[in-house]
Design a protein around this motif. Structure first.
Motif, mmCIF file in Angstrom:
data_model
loop_
_atom_site.group_PDB
_atom_site.id
_atom_site.type_symbol
_atom_site.label_atom_id
_atom_site.label_comp_id
_atom_site.label_asym_id
_atom_site.label_seq_id
_atom_site.Cartn_x
_atom_site.Cartn_y
_atom_site.Cartn_z
ATOM 1 N N LYS A 42 38.976 32.740 7.463
ATOM 2 C CA LYS A 42 38.380 34.056 7.230
ATOM 3 C C LYS A 42 38.515 34.978 8.432
ATOM 4 O O LYS A 42 38.592 36.182 8.276
ATOM 5 C CB LYS A 42 36.898 33.925 6.847
ATOM 6 N N SER A 43 38.566 34.416 9.629
ATOM 7 C CA SER A 43 38.663 35.266 10.824
ATOM 8 C C SER A 43 40.091 35.741 11.062
ATOM 9 O O SER A 43 40.300 36.770 11.691
ATOM 10 C CB SER A 43 38.155 34.522 12.054
ATOM 11 N N GLY A 44 41.073 34.971 10.588
ATOM 12 C CA GLY A 44 42.469 35.335 10.805
ATOM 13 C C GLY A 44 42.948 35.098 12.227
ATOM 14 O O GLY A 44 43.998 35.579 12.618
ATOM 15 N N VAL A 45 42.174 34.355 12.993
ATOM 16 C CA VAL A 45 42.501 34.108 14.398
ATOM 17 C C VAL A 45 43.040 32.687 14.564
ATOM 18 O O VAL A 45 42.471 31.743 14.035
ATOM 19 C CB VAL A 45 41.243 34.289 15.277
ATOM 20 N N ASP A 46 44.126 32.551 15.272
ATOM 21 C CA ASP A 46 44.703 31.262 15.647
ATOM 22 C C ASP A 46 44.913 30.304 14.470
ATOM 23 O O ASP A 46 44.272 29.258 14.380
ATOM 24 C CB ASP A 46 43.837 30.596 16.717
ATOM 25 N N PRO A 47 45.827 30.643 13.573
ATOM 26 C CA PRO A 47 46.060 29.764 12.424
ATOM 27 C C PRO A 47 46.594 28.377 12.809
ATOM 28 O O PRO A 47 46.375 27.417 12.079
ATOM 29 C CB PRO A 47 47.075 30.537 11.579
ATOM 30 N N PHE A 48 47.254 28.262 13.953
ATOM 31 C CA PHE A 48 47.783 26.957 14.370
ATOM 32 C C PHE A 48 46.645 25.967 14.584
ATOM 33 O O PHE A 48 46.671 24.857 14.057
ATOM 34 C CB PHE A 48 48.636 27.092 15.641
ATOM 35 N N ASP A 49 45.635 26.363 15.359
ATOM 36 C CA ASP A 49 44.473 25.496 15.550
ATOM 37 C C ASP A 49 43.705 25.332 14.246
ATOM 38 O O ASP A 49 43.181 24.257 13.953
ATOM 39 C CB ASP A 49 43.539 26.048 16.631
ATOM 40 N N GLY A 50 43.632 26.397 13.469
ATOM 41 C CA GLY A 50 42.912 26.341 12.202
ATOM 42 C C GLY A 50 43.484 25.310 11.244
ATOM 43 O O GLY A 50 42.743 24.575 10.588
#
Length: 133
Positions: A42-50
């Motif tokens: 939902k935040s759209g931040v750091d998809p790799f870690d997500g």
């Protein structure tokens, strides 16, 4: 007037997080890898870690079917952001197969299909998702 501590904490979090215009604030009360996967998506931040957090949720947490389906959908969103559309589509389809009543994976699949210029398929998926809510 008595204020519940959780509501007070959530309210303070929102107030403290307010900043420049366009800043996004997400206030949630869950815990665990599946919850963190949701926050990343939902935040759209750091998809790799997500994606890694979502992988942990799917491998390590005993999720009910609806939460497992939502976790596949959330991971698919981040895979799509990373340009891994084939894997993202697999996750959206897995989410749909686990819980046919969720609308989000249909809309997310439709969004991905638009990027691939598959407009008719995209429209079908998005309409299906909207019908489901």
């Amino acid at each position: 007037m008595k204020v519940h501590p959780v509501l007070l904490t959530a309210s303070l979090s929102v107030l403290l997080a307010c900043g420049p215009a366009g800043a996004q604030t997400i206030v949630t009360l869950g815990k665990g890898y599946a919850h963190d996967c949701f926050v990343y998506a939902k935040s759209g931040v750091d998809p790799f870690d997500g994606v890694e957090v979502c992988n942990h949720a799917l491998k390590e947490e005993p999720l009910i079917t609806k939460d497992r389906a939502a976790t596949f959908d959330n991971r698919g969103v981040m895979l799509d952001q990373m340009g891994r559309t084939d894997k993202a589509a697999e996750d959206f389809h897995m989410s749909i197969s686990l819980n046919e009543s969720l609308g989000d994976p249909h809309v997310n699949l439709g969004s991905m299909l638009i990027k691939e210029r598959r407009y008719a398929d995209a429209l079908d998926e998005i309409n299906k998702g909207l019908e489901l809510g």
